[in-house]
Design a protein around this motif. Structure first.
Motif, PDB file in Angstrom:
ATOM      1  N   LEU A 216     -23.299  12.819  24.374  1.00  0.00           N
ATOM      2  CA  LEU A 216     -22.783  14.189  24.477  1.00  0.00           C
ATOM      3  C   LEU A 216     -21.971  14.580  23.244  1.00  0.00           C
ATOM      4  CD1 LEU A 216     -21.828  14.268  28.256  1.00  0.00           C
ATOM      5  CD2 LEU A 216     -23.530  15.734  27.128  1.00  0.00           C
ATOM      6  N   ASN A 217     -21.168  13.661  22.743  1.00  0.00           N
ATOM      7  CA  ASN A 217     -20.406  13.956  21.523  1.00  0.00           C
ATOM      8  C   ASN A 217     -21.351  14.326  20.381  1.00  0.00           C
ATOM      9  OD1 ASN A 217     -17.563  13.771  22.018  1.00  0.00           O
ATOM     10  ND2 ASN A 217     -17.838  11.589  22.360  1.00  0.00           N
ATOM     11  N   ALA A 218     -22.434  13.574  20.230  1.00  0.00           N
ATOM     12  CA  ALA A 218     -23.403  13.854  19.160  1.00  0.00           C
ATOM     13  C   ALA A 218     -24.089  15.200  19.390  1.00  0.00           C
ATOM     14  CB  ALA A 218     -24.441  12.738  19.077  1.00  0.00           C
ATOM     15  N   HIS A 219     -24.505  15.474  20.615  1.00  0.00           N
ATOM     16  CA  HIS A 219     -25.213  16.724  20.902  1.00  0.00           C
ATOM     17  C   HIS A 219     -24.297  17.935  20.752  1.00  0.00           C
ATOM     18  CE1 HIS A 219     -28.673  14.703  23.340  1.00  0.00           C
ATOM     19  NE2 HIS A 219     -28.589  14.269  22.099  1.00  0.00           N
ATOM     20  N   ILE A 220     -23.050  17.804  21.145  1.00  0.00           N
ATOM     21  CA  ILE A 220     -22.093  18.907  20.990  1.00  0.00           C
ATOM     22  C   ILE A 220     -21.935  19.240  19.503  1.00  0.00           C
ATOM     23  CG2 ILE A 220     -19.636  19.494  21.169  1.00  0.00           C
ATOM     24  CD1 ILE A 220     -19.725  17.943  23.926  1.00  0.00           C
ATOM     25  N   ALA A 221     -21.862  18.214  18.669  1.00  0.00           N
ATOM     26  CA  ALA A 221     -21.704  18.434  17.229  1.00  0.00           C
ATOM     27  C   ALA A 221     -22.904  19.172  16.631  1.00  0.00           C
ATOM     28  CB  ALA A 221     -21.499  17.104  16.517  1.00  0.00           C
ATOM     29  N   LEU A 222     -24.089  18.992  17.223  1.00  0.00           N
ATOM     30  CA  LEU A 222     -25.310  19.603  16.683  1.00  0.00           C
ATOM     31  C   LEU A 222     -25.623  20.973  17.295  1.00  0.00           C
ATOM     32  CD1 LEU A 222     -27.596  16.441  16.691  1.00  0.00           C
ATOM     33  CD2 LEU A 222     -26.548  17.534  14.700  1.00  0.00           C
ATOM     34  N   THR A 223     -24.938  21.328  18.365  1.00  0.00           N
ATOM     35  CA  THR A 223     -25.268  22.545  19.102  1.00  0.00           C
ATOM     36  C   THR A 223     -24.578  23.764  18.508  1.00  0.00           C
ATOM     37  OG1 THR A 223     -25.614  21.292  21.113  1.00  0.00           O
ATOM     38  CG2 THR A 223     -25.176  23.624  21.388  1.00  0.00           C
ATOM     39  N   GLN A 224     -25.368  24.813  18.292  1.00  0.00           N
ATOM     40  CA  GLN A 224     -24.827  26.049  17.746  1.00  0.00           C
ATOM     41  C   GLN A 224     -24.678  27.138  18.806  1.00  0.00           C
ATOM     42  OE1 GLN A 224     -27.336  27.084  14.430  1.00  0.00           O
ATOM     43  NE2 GLN A 224     -26.858  25.202  13.343  1.00  0.00           N
ATOM     44  N   LYS A 225     -25.402  27.034  19.897  1.00  0.00           N
ATOM     45  CA  LYS A 225     -25.360  28.045  20.960  1.00  0.00           C
ATOM     46  C   LYS A 225     -24.045  27.903  21.732  1.00  0.00           C
ATOM     47  CE  LYS A 225     -27.962  29.630  24.972  1.00  0.00           C
ATOM     48  NZ  LYS A 225     -29.009  29.290  25.921  1.00  0.00           N
ATOM     49  N   PRO A 226     -23.131  28.895  21.639  1.00  0.00           N
ATOM     50  CA  PRO A 226     -21.788  28.762  22.216  1.00  0.00           C
ATOM     51  C   PRO A 226     -21.751  28.452  23.718  1.00  0.00           C
ATOM     52  CG  PRO A 226     -21.865  30.633  20.728  1.00  0.00           C
ATOM     53  CD  PRO A 226     -23.272  30.152  20.881  1.00  0.00           C
ATOM     54  N   ALA A 227     -22.538  29.145  24.519  1.00  0.00           N
ATOM     55  CA  ALA A 227     -22.496  28.905  25.972  1.00  0.00           C
ATOM     56  C   ALA A 227     -22.970  27.499  26.309  1.00  0.00           C
ATOM     57  CB  ALA A 227     -23.345  29.945  26.702  1.00  0.00           C
ATOM     58  N   TYR A 228     -23.995  27.057  25.619  1.00  0.00           N
ATOM     59  CA  TYR A 228     -24.535  25.716  25.857  1.00  0.00           C
ATOM     60  C   TYR A 228     -23.529  24.658  25.409  1.00  0.00           C
ATOM     61  CZ  TYR A 228     -27.937  21.918  26.010  1.00  0.00           C
ATOM     62  OH  TYR A 228     -28.591  20.759  26.290  1.00  0.00           O
ATOM     63  N   LYS A 229     -22.923  24.878  24.252  1.00  0.00           N
ATOM     64  CA  LYS A 229     -21.918  23.944  23.734  1.00  0.00           C
ATOM     65  C   LYS A 229     -20.753  23.838  24.718  1.00  0.00           C
ATOM     66  CE  LYS A 229     -20.787  23.121  19.383  1.00  0.00           C
ATOM     67  NZ  LYS A 229     -20.331  23.221  18.008  1.00  0.00           N
ATOM     68  N   LYS A 230     -20.326  24.966  25.264  1.00  0.00           N
ATOM     69  CA  LYS A 230     -19.215  24.979  26.223  1.00  0.00           C
ATOM     70  C   LYS A 230     -19.573  24.167  27.466  1.00  0.00           C
ATOM     71  CE  LYS A 230     -16.188  28.058  28.800  1.00  0.00           C
ATOM     72  NZ  LYS A 230     -15.833  29.436  29.105  1.00  0.00           N
ATOM     73  N   ARG A 231     -20.807  24.317  27.960  1.00  0.00           N
ATOM     74  CA  ARG A 231     -21.233  23.576  29.155  1.00  0.00           C
ATOM     75  C   ARG A 231     -21.311  22.084  28.852  1.00  0.00           C
ATOM     76  NH1 ARG A 231     -21.021  21.218  33.073  1.00  0.00           N
ATOM     77  NH2 ARG A 231     -22.356  21.353  34.894  1.00  0.00           N
ATOM     78  N   LEU A 232     -21.780  21.716  27.663  1.00  0.00           N
ATOM     79  CA  LEU A 232     -21.816  20.298  27.292  1.00  0.00           C
ATOM     80  C   LEU A 232     -20.399  19.727  27.188  1.00  0.00           C
ATOM     81  CD1 LEU A 232     -24.646  20.001  24.600  1.00  0.00           C
ATOM     82  CD2 LEU A 232     -24.758  19.491  27.052  1.00  0.00           C
ATOM     83  N   GLN A 233     -19.472  20.514  26.646  1.00  0.00           N
ATOM     84  CA  GLN A 233     -18.085  20.063  26.549  1.00  0.00           C
ATOM     85  C   GLN A 233     -17.489  19.852  27.946  1.00  0.00           C
ATOM     86  OE1 GLN A 233     -16.795  23.305  24.058  1.00  0.00           O
ATOM     87  NE2 GLN A 233     -16.819  22.025  22.198  1.00  0.00           N
ATOM     88  N   GLN A 234     -17.825  20.750  28.863  1.00  0.00           N
ATOM     89  CA  GLN A 234     -17.368  20.605  30.247  1.00  0.00           C
ATOM     90  C   GLN A 234     -17.950  19.328  30.853  1.00  0.00           C
ATOM     91  OE1 GLN A 234     -18.481  23.892  32.786  1.00  0.00           O
ATOM     92  NE2 GLN A 234     -17.860  22.828  34.638  1.00  0.00           N
ATOM     93  N   HIS A 235     -19.231  19.078  30.596  1.00  0.00           N
ATOM     94  CA  HIS A 235     -19.852  17.877  31.150  1.00  0.00           C
ATOM     95  C   HIS A 235     -19.296  16.616  30.497  1.00  0.00           C
ATOM     96  CE1 HIS A 235     -22.528  15.592  33.548  1.00  0.00           C
ATOM     97  NE2 HIS A 235     -23.133  15.071  32.499  1.00  0.00           N
TER      98      HIS A 235
END
Length: 194
Positions: free
Chosen positions: A32-51
Protein backbone atom coordinates in the motif's frame (compact mmCIF):
# COMPACT_ATOMS: atom_id res chain seq x y z
CA UNK A 1 12.58 -13.70 30.90
CA UNK A 2 9.23 -15.44 31.55
CA UNK A 3 8.79 -18.99 30.38
CA UNK A 4 6.86 -19.42 27.14
CA UNK A 5 3.40 -20.90 27.55
CA UNK A 6 2.93 -24.38 26.14
CA UNK A 7 0.06 -24.15 23.69
CA UNK A 8 -2.54 -26.86 23.21
CA UNK A 9 -3.25 -28.14 19.67
CA UNK A 10 -6.16 -25.72 19.17
CA UNK A 11 -4.19 -22.63 20.15
CA UNK A 12 -1.10 -23.79 18.26
CA UNK A 13 -3.16 -23.93 15.04
CA UNK A 14 -4.86 -20.60 15.73
CA UNK A 15 -1.53 -18.91 16.52
CA UNK A 16 -0.04 -20.36 13.34
CA UNK A 17 -2.87 -19.11 11.16
CA UNK A 18 -2.95 -15.74 12.91
CA UNK A 19 0.80 -15.53 12.30
CA UNK A 20 0.11 -16.05 8.60
CA UNK A 21 -2.49 -13.26 8.71
CA UNK A 22 -0.02 -11.00 10.51
CA UNK A 23 2.62 -11.65 7.84
CA UNK A 24 0.10 -10.87 5.07
CA UNK A 25 -0.87 -7.59 6.79
CA UNK A 26 2.83 -6.63 6.96
CA UNK A 27 3.24 -7.44 3.26
CA UNK A 28 0.19 -5.40 2.32
CA UNK A 29 1.36 -2.48 4.43
CA UNK A 30 4.47 -2.29 2.23
CA UNK A 31 2.40 -2.77 -0.95
CA UNK A 32 0.00 0.00 0.00
CA UNK A 33 2.83 2.42 0.76
CA UNK A 34 4.26 1.80 -2.73
CA UNK A 35 0.87 2.12 -4.46
CA UNK A 36 -0.01 5.31 -2.58
CA UNK A 37 3.27 6.86 -3.74
CA UNK A 38 2.41 6.01 -7.38
CA UNK A 39 -1.24 7.07 -7.30
CA UNK A 40 -2.23 10.43 -8.74
CA UNK A 41 -6.03 10.15 -8.46
CA UNK A 42 -6.87 12.01 -5.19
CA UNK A 43 -10.00 10.07 -4.19
CA UNK A 44 -8.31 6.74 -4.83
CA UNK A 45 -5.17 7.80 -2.97
CA UNK A 46 -7.30 8.88 0.00
CA UNK A 47 -9.07 5.49 0.09
CA UNK A 48 -5.73 3.65 -0.07
CA UNK A 49 -4.41 5.81 2.78
CA UNK A 50 -7.51 4.93 4.81
CA UNK A 51 -6.97 1.24 4.08
CA UNK A 52 -3.31 1.55 5.08
CA UNK A 53 -4.48 2.76 8.51
CA UNK A 54 -6.89 -0.21 8.68
CA UNK A 55 -4.10 -2.59 7.66
CA UNK A 56 -1.81 -1.30 10.41
CA UNK A 57 -4.67 -1.66 12.90
CA UNK A 58 -5.37 -5.21 11.68
CA UNK A 59 -1.70 -6.12 12.12
CA UNK A 60 -1.70 -4.70 15.66
CA UNK A 61 -4.95 -6.47 16.62
CA UNK A 62 -3.79 -9.81 15.21
CA UNK A 63 -0.48 -9.53 17.13
CA UNK A 64 -2.43 -8.77 20.32
CA UNK A 65 -4.64 -11.84 19.77
CA UNK A 66 -1.57 -14.03 19.19
CA UNK A 67 -0.18 -12.78 22.50
CA UNK A 68 -3.51 -13.37 24.29
CA UNK A 69 -3.54 -16.98 23.05
CA UNK A 70 -0.03 -17.44 24.49
CA UNK A 71 1.92 -17.08 21.27
CA UNK A 72 4.95 -14.85 20.89
CA UNK A 73 4.25 -11.13 21.16
CA UNK A 74 5.79 -8.02 19.65
CA UNK A 75 9.34 -8.71 18.54
CA UNK A 76 8.75 -12.28 19.73
CA UNK A 77 6.75 -12.77 16.55
CA UNK A 78 10.17 -12.84 14.94
CA UNK A 79 10.85 -16.13 16.71
CA UNK A 80 8.12 -18.10 14.94
CA UNK A 81 8.04 -19.48 11.41
CA UNK A 82 5.41 -16.87 10.53
CA UNK A 83 8.22 -14.34 10.75
CA UNK A 84 9.89 -16.00 7.82
CA UNK A 85 6.58 -15.35 6.08
CA UNK A 86 6.56 -11.73 7.23
CA UNK A 87 10.14 -11.12 6.10
CA UNK A 88 9.47 -12.93 2.81
CA UNK A 89 6.23 -10.99 2.40
CA UNK A 90 7.96 -7.67 2.95
CA UNK A 91 10.69 -8.71 0.51
CA UNK A 92 8.09 -9.67 -2.10
CA UNK A 93 6.28 -6.38 -1.48
CA UNK A 94 9.54 -4.44 -1.91
CA UNK A 95 10.23 -6.20 -5.21
CA UNK A 96 6.63 -5.65 -6.35
CA UNK A 97 6.98 -2.01 -5.35
CA UNK A 98 10.07 -1.66 -7.53
CA UNK A 99 8.28 -3.38 -10.41
CA UNK A 100 5.41 -0.95 -9.89
CA UNK A 101 7.78 2.02 -10.03
CA UNK A 102 9.37 0.65 -13.20
CA UNK A 103 5.92 0.05 -14.69
CA UNK A 104 4.91 3.63 -13.82
CA UNK A 105 7.96 4.96 -15.66
CA UNK A 106 7.04 3.25 -18.92
CA UNK A 107 3.23 3.30 -18.85
CA UNK A 108 0.56 5.93 -18.55
CA UNK A 109 -1.04 6.62 -15.17
CA UNK A 110 -4.29 4.89 -16.19
CA UNK A 111 -2.41 1.67 -16.96
CA UNK A 112 -0.39 1.86 -13.74
CA UNK A 113 -3.57 2.51 -11.77
CA UNK A 114 -5.32 -0.43 -13.43
CA UNK A 115 -2.45 -2.84 -12.68
CA UNK A 116 -2.12 -1.65 -9.07
CA UNK A 117 -5.88 -1.95 -8.46
CA UNK A 118 -5.75 -5.46 -9.93
CA UNK A 119 -2.88 -6.43 -7.60
CA UNK A 120 -4.64 -4.88 -4.60
CA UNK A 121 -7.90 -6.70 -5.35
CA UNK A 122 -6.11 -10.05 -5.65
CA UNK A 123 -4.39 -9.50 -2.30
CA UNK A 124 -7.64 -8.50 -0.60
CA UNK A 125 -9.24 -11.75 -1.74
CA UNK A 126 -6.28 -13.64 -0.30
CA UNK A 127 -6.85 -11.87 3.02
CA UNK A 128 -10.58 -12.60 2.90
CA UNK A 129 -9.75 -16.28 2.47
CA UNK A 130 -7.26 -16.27 5.35
CA UNK A 131 -9.66 -14.55 7.74
CA UNK A 132 -12.58 -16.76 6.67
CA UNK A 133 -10.46 -19.83 7.44
CA UNK A 134 -9.49 -18.42 10.85
CA UNK A 135 -13.10 -17.48 11.64
CA UNK A 136 -14.39 -20.96 10.75
CA UNK A 137 -11.73 -22.75 12.80
CA UNK A 138 -12.13 -20.43 15.78
CA UNK A 139 -15.91 -20.89 15.69
CA UNK A 140 -15.60 -24.67 15.44
CA UNK A 141 -13.20 -24.88 18.41
CA UNK A 142 -15.17 -22.41 20.56
CA UNK A 143 -12.81 -19.42 20.47
CA UNK A 144 -15.35 -16.61 20.19
CA UNK A 145 -12.81 -13.79 20.54
CA UNK A 146 -10.64 -15.00 17.66
CA UNK A 147 -13.72 -15.70 15.53
CA UNK A 148 -15.02 -12.17 16.18
CA UNK A 149 -11.65 -10.60 15.36
CA UNK A 150 -11.39 -12.58 12.12
CA UNK A 151 -14.98 -11.69 11.16
CA UNK A 152 -14.44 -7.96 11.80
CA UNK A 153 -11.23 -7.85 9.79
CA UNK A 154 -12.74 -9.97 6.99
CA UNK A 155 -15.59 -7.45 6.71
CA UNK A 156 -13.08 -4.60 6.37
CA UNK A 157 -11.29 -6.57 3.64
CA UNK A 158 -14.58 -7.25 1.86
CA UNK A 159 -15.40 -3.52 1.87
CA UNK A 160 -12.08 -2.54 0.28
CA UNK A 161 -12.36 -5.44 -2.19
CA UNK A 162 -15.78 -4.16 -3.28
CA UNK A 163 -14.35 -0.65 -3.69
CA UNK A 164 -11.37 -1.97 -5.67
CA UNK A 165 -13.60 -4.08 -7.93
CA UNK A 166 -15.70 -1.01 -8.73
CA UNK A 167 -12.58 1.05 -9.34
CA UNK A 168 -11.06 -1.67 -11.49
CA UNK A 169 -14.18 -2.04 -13.62
CA UNK A 170 -13.96 1.60 -14.67
CA UNK A 171 -10.29 1.47 -15.63
CA UNK A 172 -9.89 -0.57 -18.84
CA UNK A 173 -11.53 2.03 -21.08
CA UNK A 174 -9.43 4.77 -19.47
CA UNK A 175 -6.23 3.01 -20.53
CA UNK A 176 -7.35 3.73 -24.09
CA UNK A 177 -8.38 7.29 -23.28
CA UNK A 178 -12.06 6.40 -23.71
CA UNK A 179 -14.78 8.02 -21.67
CA UNK A 180 -17.47 6.12 -19.89
CA UNK A 181 -21.08 6.90 -20.96
CA UNK A 182 -21.62 9.45 -18.18
CA UNK A 183 -18.40 11.31 -19.05
CA UNK A 184 -19.34 11.36 -22.74
CA UNK A 185 -22.83 12.69 -21.92
CA UNK A 186 -21.33 15.49 -19.80
CA UNK A 187 -18.96 16.37 -22.64
CA UNK A 188 -21.83 16.48 -25.14
CA UNK A 189 -23.97 18.60 -22.84
CA UNK A 190 -21.11 21.01 -22.22
CA UNK A 191 -20.50 21.43 -25.93
CA UNK A 192 -24.17 21.97 -26.84
CA UNK A 193 -24.98 25.64 -27.50
CA UNK A 194 -27.73 27.02 -25.29
Amino acid sequence: MPEAKTLNARDTKLVSWLGEAHAKEAELEADLNAHIALTQKPAYKKRLQQHLKETRDHKRRVAARIKKLGGPAGQGLLAVPATVGEVAGKTVAAVKGQVGVARALVTEQAETHLRNAQDELREEHTEITIYTRIEVLATEVGDRDTAQLAREIRRDEERIAKYLATELNGRPRQTLGWMNPAEKMLELLASTPE
